[in-house]
Design an enzyme around this catalytic site. Sequence first.
Site, PDB file in Angstrom:
ATOM      1  N   ASP A 110     -14.967  -0.293  -9.999  1.00 10.12           N
ATOM      2  CA  ASP A 110     -14.328  -1.438  -9.343  1.00 10.12           C
ATOM      3  C   ASP A 110     -13.906  -1.029  -7.931  1.00 10.12           C
ATOM      4  OD1 ASP A 110     -12.642  -4.177 -10.566  1.00 10.12           O
ATOM      5  OD2 ASP A 110     -12.174  -3.410  -8.572  1.00 10.12           O
ATOM      6  N   ILE A 111     -14.157  -1.927  -6.975  1.00  7.58           N
ATOM      7  CA  ILE A 111     -13.854  -1.610  -5.570  1.00  7.58           C
ATOM      8  C   ILE A 111     -12.352  -1.678  -5.279  1.00  7.58           C
ATOM      9  CG2 ILE A 111     -13.961  -3.918  -4.517  1.00  7.58           C
ATOM     10  CD1 ILE A 111     -15.873  -2.641  -2.407  1.00  7.58           C
TER      11      ILE A 111
ATOM     12  N   HIS B 283     -17.790  -9.665 -16.709  1.00 11.89           N
ATOM     13  CA  HIS B 283     -17.559  -8.236 -16.487  1.00 11.89           C
ATOM     14  C   HIS B 283     -16.438  -7.754 -17.390  1.00 11.89           C
ATOM     15  CE1 HIS B 283     -15.455 -10.648 -13.460  1.00 11.89           C
ATOM     16  NE2 HIS B 283     -14.490  -9.760 -13.481  1.00 11.89           N
TER      17      HIS B 283
ATOM     18  N   HIS C 141     -13.743  -5.049 -17.800  1.00  6.65           N
ATOM     19  CA  HIS C 141     -13.010  -4.000 -17.087  1.00  6.65           C
ATOM     20  C   HIS C 141     -12.684  -2.880 -18.082  1.00  6.65           C
ATOM     21  CE1 HIS C 141     -11.602  -6.534 -13.546  1.00  6.65           C
ATOM     22  NE2 HIS C 141     -11.824  -7.497 -14.408  1.00  6.65           N
TER      23      HIS C 141
HETATM   24  P1  AMP Z   1     -11.835 -10.553 -12.206  1.00  6.42           P
HETATM   25  O1  AMP Z   1     -10.499 -10.970 -11.646  1.00  6.42           O
HETATM   26  O2  AMP Z   1     -11.763 -10.197 -13.667  1.00  6.42           O
HETATM   27  O3  AMP Z   1     -12.924 -11.567 -11.916  1.00  6.42           O
HETATM   28  O4  AMP Z   1     -12.188  -9.202 -11.479  1.00  6.42           O
HETATM   29  C1  AMP Z   1     -13.117  -9.076 -10.448  1.00  6.42           C
HETATM   30  C2  AMP Z   1     -13.135  -7.634 -10.079  1.00  6.42           C
HETATM   31  O5  AMP Z   1     -14.282  -7.392  -9.283  1.00  6.42           O
HETATM   32  C3  AMP Z   1     -11.913  -7.176  -9.268  1.00  6.42           C
HETATM   33  O6  AMP Z   1     -11.249  -6.144  -9.973  1.00  6.42           O
HETATM   34  C4  AMP Z   1     -12.523  -6.706  -7.958  1.00  6.42           C
HETATM   35  O7  AMP Z   1     -11.865  -5.594  -7.414  1.00  6.42           O
HETATM   36  C5  AMP Z   1     -13.947  -6.387  -8.363  1.00  6.42           C
HETATM   37  N1  AMP Z   1     -14.915  -6.450  -7.280  1.00  6.42           N
HETATM   38  C6  AMP Z   1     -15.119  -7.468  -6.410  1.00  6.42           C
HETATM   39  N2  AMP Z   1     -16.107  -7.155  -5.555  1.00  6.42           N
HETATM   40  C7  AMP Z   1     -16.548  -5.929  -5.901  1.00  6.42           C
HETATM   41  C8  AMP Z   1     -17.549  -5.058  -5.383  1.00  6.42           C
HETATM   42  N3  AMP Z   1     -18.319  -5.398  -4.334  1.00  6.42           N
HETATM   43  N4  AMP Z   1     -17.734  -3.867  -5.989  1.00  6.42           N
HETATM   44  C9  AMP Z   1     -16.971  -3.508  -7.040  1.00  6.42           C
HETATM   45  N5  AMP Z   1     -16.005  -4.275  -7.572  1.00  6.42           N
HETATM   46  C10 AMP Z   1     -15.798  -5.475  -7.012  1.00  6.42           C
END
Ligand code: AMP
Length: 140
Positions: free
Chosen positions: A30-31, A99, A101
Amino acid sequence: MSETIFSKILRGEIPCHKVYEDELVFAFLDIGPLSRGHTLVIPKEPAATVDALSDDSAAAIGRVLPRLCRAVKAATGTEQYNVLVNNGPLAHQAVFHVHFHIIPKPDESAGLGVDWPTKPIDHADAKQLAAAIAAHAQAG
Ligand code: AMP
């Protein structure tokens, strides 16, 4: 389902820290990690929420998820962790591609913080509700 940033990651159009890939599943860091090792496990299938996943993608994720949890534990030295899927904006979903986590919980201050406001169950309602869920689950 509409295009998301994860579609671009899957196509290699934007970079990521990849940790796993097979025919149906992809995983990367995760970024914006809640803790070191925060990992996202996604189906290659572009489903927005878990209920929209095909059986094949769901099975593929289920097969590899424990292995990825073990890998995150081993690589970070963290014993405890949360596995979380947000489904829908009210449920804190920001990227509309399924996704999972994996979030290491090394101590009180890092990782996922959860508000868990429980209430006593209403057994009369629960009886009807359980039957309704069971019927829908049976119907698929
Ligand atoms: P959610 O709130 O469950 O939809 O989580 C989305 C997740 O995607 C967040 O934790 C973000 O930090 C992560 N995220 C968004 N863009 C990227 C990216 N380019 N690379 C890795 N993680 C990402």
